[in-house]
Design an enzyme around this catalytic site. Structure first.
Site, PDB file in Angstrom:
ATOM      1  N   LYS A 139     -14.424 -22.598   7.453  1.00  0.00           N
ATOM      2  CA  LYS A 139     -15.028 -21.619   6.543  1.00  0.00           C
ATOM      3  C   LYS A 139     -14.931 -20.210   7.113  1.00  0.00           C
ATOM      4  CE  LYS A 139     -17.144 -20.155   2.869  1.00  0.00           C
ATOM      5  NZ  LYS A 139     -18.412 -20.661   2.324  1.00  0.00           N
ATOM      6  N   LYS A 147     -23.608 -11.890   5.599  1.00  0.00           N
ATOM      7  CA  LYS A 147     -24.102 -12.933   6.507  1.00  0.00           C
ATOM      8  C   LYS A 147     -22.943 -13.758   7.045  1.00  0.00           C
ATOM      9  CE  LYS A 147     -24.843 -16.795   5.069  1.00  0.00           C
ATOM     10  NZ  LYS A 147     -24.107 -18.106   5.036  1.00  0.00           N
TER      11      LYS A 147
END
Length: 253
Positions: A146, A214
């Protein structure tokens, strides 16, 4: 059996036939497979390890599938704690955004035990494209994938933005430029989907800037841990930090 911190999504799922639970522990007590998807590493720790958390009631032999985007080290730590309880834990972050979720065409990047993945693959196939549910490697590998995903998207977004700016400055219609680029090697999902949104000035969030910010923090942390030179990723992180500083964290990234 479903639980969420805000009630509206629970109500919507109950209306569709689900059962509500008052806590993550209640969900786990009624389930052989528990799926979590929350914003960040501390949230996953709270849902699993906190008061009324999943670890309190989940039975040995069960499987946890965390589909959040969190730090690879946290994924590995929680998987080890789950294993000590006789529970398999997979890290399975996704890509595809709101469109992919609505269309059940998400890409799922899975880290953890391959046999556990096969047990839950029919569930993941219901959320994503079966050809894009990919076993990456051991615990934490899904989260590393990811990180790579967010780096690739950020670099492509920055390039598309610069290309459109050059076209406009030259007095050329950037929509025509996009149309031409989609026919060649420059074509990408970012150019196709986000390029169209950029041209229309559509920043209604499918994925909020504050969440991408984030994620880029996790990218930066991973780059630091592995001592990998990644100047493009660092530049994109600064672009997104500037967006946050301008008060646009709630808009699409």
């Amino acid at each position: 059996t479903v639980h969420n911190r805000s009630q509206a999504p629970v109500d919507a799922l109950v209306a569709a036939g689900a059962r509500a639970a008052a806590s993550p522990a209640r969900v786990a007590g009624e389930s052989d497979v528990v799926i979590t998807m929350v914003p960040d590493s501390p949230d996953v720790r709270l849902v699993l390890e906190g008061p009324q958390g999943v670890f309190e009631t989940l039975r040995a032999g069960s499987v946890i599938v965390d589909m959040s985007t969190i730090a690879p080290a946290v994924a590995r730590d929680l998987a080890a704690k789950a294993a000590a309880r006789g529970v398999a834990m997979l890290d399975a972050p996704v890509s595809g955004g709101e469109i992919g979720a609505v269309n059940a065409s998400l890409s799922v990047m899975v880290g953890g035990d391959a046999a556990a993945l096969e047990r839950v693959r029919p569930i993941l196939n219901a959320m994503g494209n079966p050809d894009k549910v990919v076993h990456i490697g051991p615990s934490g590998a899904g989260q590393v994938c990811k990180v790579c995903n967010q780096i690739c998207i950020g670099g492509a977004l920055a390039s598309v933005g610069e290309a459109f700016a050059i076209a406009r400055k030259a007095g050329i219609d950037p929509a025509r430029v996009r149309e031409a680029l989609m026919g060649g090697f420059a074509a990408s999902r970012v150019l196709e989907v986000h390029g169209d949104r950029i041209l229309k000035g559509n920043y209604v969030p499918g994925f909020k800037t504050k969440l991408y910010h984030k994620d880029l923090g996790i990218v930066g942390q991973t780059i630091h841990e592995l001592d990998v030179p990644a100047p493009v990723a660092a530049l994109v992180q600064q672009y997104v930090s500037a967006l946050m500083a301008s008060g646009r964290g709630e808009e699409d990234y």
